[in-house]
Write an enzyme that holds these catalytic residues in place. Sequence first.
Site, PDB file in Angstrom:
ATOM      1  N   GLU A   1      40.845  42.714  38.395  1.00  0.00           N
ATOM      2  CA  GLU A   1      42.023  43.110  38.217  1.00  0.00           C
ATOM      3  C   GLU A   1      43.233  43.862  38.900  1.00  0.00           C
ATOM      4  OE1 GLU A   1      38.945  44.904  38.961  1.00  0.00           O
ATOM      5  OE2 GLU A   1      37.150  44.122  37.225  1.00  0.00           O
TER       6      GLU A   1
ATOM      7  N   HIS B   1      35.647  46.343  44.780  1.00  0.00           N
ATOM      8  CA  HIS B   1      36.826  46.464  44.737  1.00  0.00           C
ATOM      9  C   HIS B   1      37.383  47.535  45.687  1.00  0.00           C
ATOM     10  CE1 HIS B   1      37.174  47.752  40.737  1.00  0.00           C
ATOM     11  NE2 HIS B   1      35.502  47.232  40.287  1.00  0.00           N
TER      12      HIS B   1
END
Length: 329
Positions: A105, A37
């Site tokens: 995402e 991430h």
Amino acid sequence: MKFGWKAGPEQFDPQYLLDCSIEAERAGFDFIDSSDHFHPWSEEGNGSFVWTWFGAVAAKTKTIEMGPCVTSPIIRYHPAIIAQAAVTVALLSNNRFYLGIGTGEALNEYSSTGIWPGYVQRQSMMGEAIMIMKSLWTGDEVTFEGDYYNLKKAKLYTLPSQSIPLYISSLDPGSSYFAGNHGDGLITVGGKNPTIYTQIMKEFKSGAKDNGKNTSTMPHLIELGVEYTDHPDEVLQTRKKYWAGTLIPALFNQNIYTPAMSAKNGEPVGSDTMKKSYCISDNPEDFVLYVIQYNKIGFTHLIFHSAQMDQIGFIQKFGHDILPKLRVL
């Protein structure tokens, strides 16, 4: 079956997770799985660069396997760079590395690039990315002109000593045919209705068979939220603090791109929802039954994700009390 520990760089700093990885190997886990991430799910979290961290894990461990769940090699990373990074970690770890990929995402892609195409386009981009990575891993000089990427006589001069397993994420049946058709294995996340996983498996196998693959030898990975504790209320609060946003589907398909937005998205998540999504118990037999239900569906690699602040304590207890019971299933 193989059993993995989930490192959570969205919650913990990299040095602590490195210490935990060493302990996971001692405790008998088969592999380490980590998120990749740019942003965490919450303003309270962390956000280290996982590819640097994998190099450290490879150097500090001997036998445990490792890989990202998942990297998105389409927007914030160019697929040629991920191809090179994967080779590097594979060699440093003596072929203990797998590459898990997905379509990403907005939390990580839009925030760092300002780009966030729709899912259909992102899946098409990933198809091109897979072609690029596999071509580069052969050592050939690659010139590629696609809809999204262009390479001009690109070549990797350091090559893997054996094939790098490529596992593809699918969170619903609509994307699992692609995963089976293009990948060497499946990655998904637990906590949903079992019929969804049955459908995911069916579509994954269909995609694999259509590409001439033997599905019986393909790994099927699933991440399971587990808390081995006699303080459930405390653990649920920690889960909500760092991970609540992950339980709302909108986070994965809408333009939610900051930790604050993610946390806001997760505000409706209550204890009952988390209890339905995770296995939370102080009884080892409950985890055995939890694993059995996923193994019956066909999952071969189970990744255990705990949010307890004392990760080393969780690893030691789970490894001592539960892993031996799972080994004899």
